[in-house]
Design a protein around this motif. Structure first.
Motif, PDB file in Angstrom:
ATOM      1  N   ALA A 203      69.709  63.507  11.427  1.00  0.00           N
ATOM      2  CA  ALA A 203      70.764  63.840  10.473  1.00  0.00           C
ATOM      3  C   ALA A 203      70.884  62.685   9.478  1.00  0.00           C
ATOM      4  O   ALA A 203      70.544  61.545   9.795  1.00  0.00           O
ATOM      5  N   PRO A 204      71.351  62.956   8.265  1.00  0.00           N
ATOM      6  CA  PRO A 204      71.480  61.874   7.285  1.00  0.00           C
ATOM      7  C   PRO A 204      72.662  60.955   7.583  1.00  0.00           C
ATOM      8  O   PRO A 204      73.666  61.376   8.159  1.00  0.00           O
ATOM      9  N   GLY A 205      72.502  59.700   7.191  1.00  0.00           N
ATOM     10  CA  GLY A 205      73.579  58.727   7.340  1.00  0.00           C
ATOM     11  C   GLY A 205      73.347  57.569   6.400  1.00  0.00           C
ATOM     12  O   GLY A 205      72.261  57.420   5.809  1.00  0.00           O
ATOM     13  N   GLU A 206      74.354  56.715   6.241  1.00  0.00           N
ATOM     14  CA  GLU A 206      74.175  55.567   5.353  1.00  0.00           C
ATOM     15  C   GLU A 206      73.213  54.568   5.987  1.00  0.00           C
ATOM     16  O   GLU A 206      73.294  54.261   7.184  1.00  0.00           O
ATOM     17  N   LEU A 207      72.300  54.058   5.170  1.00  0.00           N
ATOM     18  CA  LEU A 207      71.308  53.092   5.628  1.00  0.00           C
ATOM     19  C   LEU A 207      71.912  51.693   5.649  1.00  0.00           C
ATOM     20  O   LEU A 207      72.443  51.223   4.642  1.00  0.00           O
ATOM     21  N   LEU A 208      71.801  51.033   6.797  1.00  0.00           N
ATOM     22  CA  LEU A 208      72.242  49.654   6.963  1.00  0.00           C
ATOM     23  C   LEU A 208      71.041  48.781   7.269  1.00  0.00           C
ATOM     24  O   LEU A 208      70.123  49.204   7.984  1.00  0.00           O
ATOM     25  N   VAL A 209      71.042  47.559   6.752  1.00  0.00           N
ATOM     26  CA  VAL A 209      69.903  46.658   6.910  1.00  0.00           C
ATOM     27  C   VAL A 209      70.388  45.269   7.303  1.00  0.00           C
ATOM     28  O   VAL A 209      71.353  44.747   6.728  1.00  0.00           O
ATOM     29  N   ARG A 210      69.690  44.663   8.274  1.00  0.00           N
ATOM     30  CA  ARG A 210      69.985  43.284   8.663  1.00  0.00           C
ATOM     31  C   ARG A 210      68.687  42.495   8.724  1.00  0.00           C
ATOM     32  O   ARG A 210      67.671  42.980   9.224  1.00  0.00           O
TER      33      ARG A 210
ATOM     34  N   VAL B  90      60.334  46.230   6.866  1.00  0.00           N
ATOM     35  CA  VAL B  90      59.406  45.102   6.837  1.00  0.00           C
ATOM     36  C   VAL B  90      59.733  44.165   7.991  1.00  0.00           C
ATOM     37  O   VAL B  90      60.755  44.320   8.679  1.00  0.00           O
ATOM     38  N   ALA B  91      58.877  43.189   8.222  1.00  0.00           N
ATOM     39  CA  ALA B  91      59.055  42.258   9.336  1.00  0.00           C
ATOM     40  C   ALA B  91      60.444  41.616   9.313  1.00  0.00           C
ATOM     41  O   ALA B  91      61.000  41.368   8.241  1.00  0.00           O
ATOM     42  N   ASN B  92      60.977  41.352  10.485  1.00  0.00           N
ATOM     43  CA  ASN B  92      62.273  40.676  10.666  1.00  0.00           C
ATOM     44  C   ASN B  92      63.469  41.526  10.258  1.00  0.00           C
ATOM     45  O   ASN B  92      64.600  41.019  10.209  1.00  0.00           O
ATOM     46  N   VAL B  93      63.250  42.799   9.940  1.00  0.00           N
ATOM     47  CA  VAL B  93      64.347  43.662   9.495  1.00  0.00           C
ATOM     48  C   VAL B  93      64.730  44.656  10.585  1.00  0.00           C
ATOM     49  O   VAL B  93      63.872  45.248  11.236  1.00  0.00           O
ATOM     50  N   GLU B  94      66.033  44.815  10.766  1.00  0.00           N
ATOM     51  CA  GLU B  94      66.589  45.843  11.634  1.00  0.00           C
ATOM     52  C   GLU B  94      67.346  46.833  10.753  1.00  0.00           C
ATOM     53  O   GLU B  94      68.077  46.423   9.843  1.00  0.00           O
ATOM     54  N   SER B  95      67.152  48.109  11.004  1.00  0.00           N
ATOM     55  CA  SER B  95      67.824  49.149  10.222  1.00  0.00           C
ATOM     56  C   SER B  95      68.556  50.100  11.154  1.00  0.00           C
ATOM     57  O   SER B  95      68.138  50.301  12.301  1.00  0.00           O
ATOM     58  N   LYS B  96      69.600  50.697  10.649  1.00  0.00           N
ATOM     59  CA  LYS B  96      70.254  51.780  11.385  1.00  0.00           C
ATOM     60  C   LYS B  96      70.953  52.690  10.395  1.00  0.00           C
ATOM     61  O   LYS B  96      71.203  52.314   9.236  1.00  0.00           O
ATOM     62  N   LEU B  97      71.252  53.885  10.852  1.00  0.00           N
ATOM     63  CA  LEU B  97      71.978  54.866  10.060  1.00  0.00           C
ATOM     64  C   LEU B  97      73.325  55.103  10.714  1.00  0.00           C
ATOM     65  O   LEU B  97      73.434  55.169  11.936  1.00  0.00           O
ATOM     66  N   ILE B  98      74.362  55.223   9.890  1.00  0.00           N
ATOM     67  CA  ILE B  98      75.684  55.530  10.432  1.00  0.00           C
ATOM     68  C   ILE B  98      76.257  56.764   9.746  1.00  0.00           C
ATOM     69  O   ILE B  98      76.032  56.992   8.558  1.00  0.00           O
ATOM     70  N   ASP B  99      76.949  57.553  10.521  1.00  0.00           N
ATOM     71  CA  ASP B  99      77.601  58.742  10.002  1.00  0.00           C
ATOM     72  C   ASP B  99      78.691  58.313   9.030  1.00  0.00           C
ATOM     73  O   ASP B  99      79.548  57.487   9.363  1.00  0.00           O
TER      74      ASP B  99
END
Length: 530
Positions: A373-380, A348-357
């Protein structure tokens, strides 16, 4: 890192009350805000705002304000909105409690939150009085909305006619609500959500949740849960929609309310989706008013979503979030018919996401084509919680130095920036959308004299999503049966936390550090249960 495809939206520097209710015009004030689905009784926006202010005034006269935590144990009835927003309007903090909680569970949450007041309704009074007795809460600090001997009622407080106080808070730091969540592991913890967190999430969802003033939104999802709190109490009210309340789920009543009140927008959890897709009773009601359905709180199967859409003739979407995110972070947008209903959509707006191994901690880059590849979802984003109440250790383990919240869910992302939940790193069990913490049940099981050791995992269930299963090591000489174990737990927890399956084993598998190896236990499962 993947940013939302939607432009950032400004977040007003306002309290929740001012954000939702300040500046309504004459037409908006006369619109119906809440309808009791059972009785049809209506509350206009003008009446709701008046009640909120009167309650805030009564609370202020009792020195309830900034620094006070107030418990709210109440099903979905119109008065919930008055009390919830009245608490916040007074400058106090609301800790919302599951209506199914036992007296012991209510007391535990109130004690941890340091709450000194509790609002409830007469059907839930036995548990509330049990909790009050455990904590030494005075009878005049236990308010029974619909009245009970020896306790003040909502009518009593509103009838005093007191003006709402003037409060001075910083929306960015003042804690508005303290819902409880197990996070990625462990027992439930108080999630500190500021006024800004709640305001931000309403604004962030403008482009992905298209509730309008013409919608009649069925308020089935419990208001005490962050999903219902944000998308119903806050988003629907901010859009000047009509909320039709339903205190408990009953399929026939659910369908009747949709039909009789012409509900247009449904927010559901997957078990309700199963009923909409498969139950024969659905064919006996006219659900043609429904234009949109959004599922959240637990993973929603693509085939199930398509079946619901086809049978009801409405748009179906899925969203993702968690209490610690206020809660919405990803949604399939209304205009994206091309996206799989098995995805959680885009940030959603204003959100940054990334995946980490999960092994290396390295960031997983989006692929040029296909899925990553799958990774843990991180949200800021501005919807990330302040932290866990009095749990700096758990807060540090969940929010990293860059401000990213580690969700504990394993996801992949495709070349278009669309996310898919593929597994769960966290131990949390999701039973019909409710959070069940294995550690909490394990601690309880170990108090049984006939149990030497125990571990709890989630087992797949078509109806419930997951059910708690206990692996139990009997104490020497003990003869506890499966029924004994299940009854022991059932007597001490809310119904959704009950252990549904028991298997006796010789030893609970653990790592060298003593951590339960849940994957080893799950590997023993040959097939899902229903």
């Amino acid at each position: 890192m993947i940013r939302s495809p939607f432009p950032d939206v400004p977040i007003p520097d306002l309290s929740v009350f001012d954000f939702l209710f300040d500046g309504l015009d004459a037409d908006e004030l006369e619109r119906v805000a809440l309808v009791d689905g059972s009785t049809g009784a209506e509350t206009t926006y003008k009446q709701l705002i008046g009640q909120i202010n009167l309650l805030a005034g009564a609370l202020a006269a009792r020195h309830v304000g900034v620094g006070t935590v107030v418990g709210l144990l109440c099903p979905n009835v119109p008065a919930f909105a008055t009390v919830f927003h009245g608490i916040l309007r007074a400058g106090a903090t609301a800790t919302t409690i599951n209506s199914l909680a036992t007296g012991e569970e209510i007391a535990r949450q109130l004690k941890d939150a340091e709450a000194t007041w509790l609002f409830t309704v007469s059907p839930l009074l036995p548990g509330a009085e049990d909790a009050a007795a455990r904590l030494g809460l005075r009878p005049d600090h236990l308010v029974v909305l619909d009245g009970a001997p020896g306790h003040p009622s909502l009518r009593d407080l509103l009838g005093e006619g007191r003006k709402a106080p003037r409060i001075d808070i910083d929306p960015a730091t003042h804690i508005a609500v303290l819902p409880y969540s197990s996070g990625t592991t462990g027992v439930p913890k108080g999630v500190e959500l500021s006024h800004r967190n709640l305001v931000a999430n309403v604004e962030q969802c403008k482009a992905v949740l298209d509730v309008t003033r013409n919608d009649r939104v069925l308020a089935l999802l419990p208001f005490f849960h962050i999903y219902g709190m944000t998308v119903l109490l806050n988003i629907a009210l901010k859009r000047r929609a009509r909320l039709v309340t339903m205190p408990r789920f009953d399929l026939a009543e659910f369908l009747r309310i949709i039909q009789d009140h012409g509900c247009t927008y449904l927010f559901i959890a997957p078990p309700v989706g199963v009923a909409l897709a498969k139950h024969p009773l659905v064919d006996e009601y006219d659900l043609s008013s429904v234009r949109a359905i959004l599922s959240g709180a637990a993973p929603f199967d693509e085939a199930l979503g398509n079946a619901v859409a086809q049978r009801i003739g409405a748009r179906v979407r899925q969203g993702y979030g968690m209490t610690e995110l206020s809660p919405v972070s990803h949604v399939i947008p209304p205009d994206r018919d091309d996206l799989s209903l098995g995805s959680i959509g885009v940030p959603v707006a204003n959100v940054e996401s990334k995946l980490i191994d999960t092994e290396t901690g390295e960031e997983i880059e989006p692929p040029a084509e296909g899925r990553s590849a799958p990774g843990e979802l991180l949200v800021r984003g501005p919807n990330v919680m302040i932290g866990y109440l009095n749990r700096e250790d758990a807060t540090r383990a969940t929010i990293d130095d860059e401000g990213f919240l580690h969700t504990g869910d394993i996801a992949s992302v495709d070349s278009d920036g669309v996310f898919y939940i593929v597994d769960r790193l966290k131990e949390l069990i999701k039973y019909k959308g409710y959070q069940v913490a294995p550690a909490e049940l394990e601690a309880l099981l170990l108090t049984h004299p006939g149990i030497a050791d125990a571990a709890v995992v989630g087992v797949a269930s078509e109806e419930a999503g997951e059910v708690p299963k206990a692996f139990v090591v009997r104490a020497p000489g003990a003869e506890a049966t499966e029924d004994d174990v299940m009854a022991f737990v059932a007597e001490r927890v809310a119904p959704y936390k009950k252990v549904r399956l028991v298997e006796f084993i010789d030893v609970v598998p653990k790592s060298a550090s003593g951590k339960i190896l849940r994957k080893d236990l799950k590997a023993r499962e040959a097939a899902p249960v229903t």
